[in-house]
Each structure stands twice: as structure tokens, then as C-alpha cells.
Design an enzyme around this catalytic site. Sequence first.
Site, PDB file in Angstrom:
ATOM      1  N   GLY A  68       0.858  -1.178   0.000  1.00 53.20           N
ATOM      2  CA  GLY A  68       0.000   0.000   0.000  1.00 53.20           C
ATOM      3  C   GLY A  68       0.894   1.227   0.000  1.00 53.20           C
ATOM      4  CD  GLU A  69       1.997   6.553   1.053  1.00 51.22           C
ATOM      5  OE1 GLU A  69       3.226   6.792   0.991  1.00 51.22           O
ATOM      6  OE2 GLU A  69       1.285   6.875   2.019  1.00 51.22           O
ATOM      7  CB  SER A  70       4.884   3.172   4.071  1.00 56.27           C
ATOM      8  OG  SER A  70       5.557   4.269   3.479  1.00 56.27           O
ATOM      9  CB  CYS A 101       5.427  -3.581  -0.999  1.00 56.72           C
ATOM     10  SG  CYS A 101       5.746  -2.193  -2.125  1.00 56.72           S
ATOM     11  CB  ILE A 134       3.752  -2.288  -7.261  1.00 63.07           C
ATOM     12  CG1 ILE A 134       3.278  -3.548  -8.007  1.00 63.07           C
ATOM     13  CG2 ILE A 134       2.888  -1.085  -7.624  1.00 63.07           C
ATOM     14  CD1 ILE A 134       1.885  -3.993  -7.633  1.00 63.07           C
ATOM     15  NE  ARG A 135       3.242   3.533  -6.166  1.00 69.18           N
ATOM     16  CZ  ARG A 135       2.144   2.907  -6.596  1.00 69.18           C
ATOM     17  NH1 ARG A 135       1.971   2.698  -7.889  1.00 69.18           N
ATOM     18  NH2 ARG A 135       1.232   2.500  -5.754  1.00 69.18           N
ATOM     19  CG  HIS A 178       3.299  -6.620  -4.090  1.00 69.98           C
ATOM     20  ND1 HIS A 178       2.432  -6.147  -3.112  1.00 69.98           N
ATOM     21  CD2 HIS A 178       4.023  -5.551  -4.499  1.00 69.98           C
ATOM     22  CE1 HIS A 178       2.627  -4.848  -2.946  1.00 69.98           C
ATOM     23  NE2 HIS A 178       3.587  -4.469  -3.770  1.00 69.98           N
ATOM     24  CD  GLU A 180       0.791  -9.394  -2.177  1.00 74.10           C
ATOM     25  OE1 GLU A 180       0.683  -8.157  -2.293  1.00 74.10           O
ATOM     26  OE2 GLU A 180       1.856  -9.966  -1.849  1.00 74.10           O
TER      27      GLU A 180
END
Length: 204
Positions: A68-70, A101, A134-135, A178, A180
Site C-alpha cells: 500500500g502506501e506506508s 512492500c 510496484i514502486r 508482492h 500474493e
Amino acid sequence: MPSALPVDSSKKDKLAIGILEVQGAFNEHHVALRKAQKCLNIPDLEIIGVRHPDHISDNMDGLIIPGGESTTISLFLKRNKMDEPLRKWINSKGHVTWGTCAGMILLSKQTENQKIGGQPSNCDTDDIYHGVFIRAPAVVEICSPEVTALATLDRSGSGQTEVIVAVQQGNMLATAFHPELTDDVRWHTHFIEMTCMAKRNSNV
């Protein structure tokens, strides 16, 4: 990939693994855990969605912190008074935590603004694993002998050195990619094995 650990599938105690359901592909983690459970022939695995401080308890043996976005995840945890209970749970003996991530960033002690990837790549250890980035964050330095690098990203084609993208320290596992989002459940299998081993040791 880490080598497989023996799992006592005859053990009757229920194994409980929580998934922090704030952001990221928590549903995909749920599906991957069920596939890994089947691979390991574990009869009783409870998966708990963690969205409230009351969900963070010693009833959980393991916890996955998805991507996600930390910053957003961190703010959510603070606003909902989950940050301290979560920190205490992670630091308690016998509890196993896996950050993917953004989850890796939340588990790390020092972070820098460095990003890699954005597309699937190969991670090189003893085996090849197709990791989705992803980023993604990356481990730029290991500062403790207690931390083991489990996977690296081969960037030789770009003329750059390889980057550490998976580490383990005791009962904490962190991956920049990731798992998953792939059909390969080896990392989820490894996490369940870690959790089984920690639970077994804590009961000794």
C-alpha cells in the site's frame, strides 16, 4: 528461497494468522495462505482480518502487513490507536510478522527515498522467483548480523549491482515484492513454517 522447515501437520493446536486489512492486496494474501495451507497439509488455520485494536491479540500467532502506501497505513494505525498495540505485538516473543512492500518499510528501522522496479523481475537466490515489484522499496544496507538476506534482484542487465529485496531477522520477514500477486506460494509457505516453528518453540 529459504529452505523448507519441517511442519508437524498432526499438531492439533489451531494456527492463527492475521492480515492487516488497511490497504493493499489483503484478499490475495488470504487466498495464498489457503493454498500454502493445503501444500503443507495443515488441518487447522484461522485467518483473521485485522482492522481494529481489539483484533490485535495473543490469539494471533502470525501477522502479515500487506503493501500500500506506508505513510497512509502509518497514519491510519495512529488515528485508530493501533500503532502501539501492533508494536507491542510484533515485539512479543513467539509472534511472527511479515511485511510486503510498504509493510517492509513499516518494519524497517531506517528508510531512504530509493525506489526500484515497477514491473515483474527475477529474484535470484538458490532458486529463481518471479517477483512483482510496484514502486518497491529495497534494502540498501544491512546494519545487523542478525539480519539475513534471503533474495536479491539481479540488475546486471542494466549495469547496476544486485539489490537485496527480501530479509529475515528472527521472527520478522520482509519482502520488497508482492508474492500474493503471483501463483507461487513458496513465500507464504515459508511464513507459515516460520509461524509453526515459533509457536512450537514458545510452547516448550
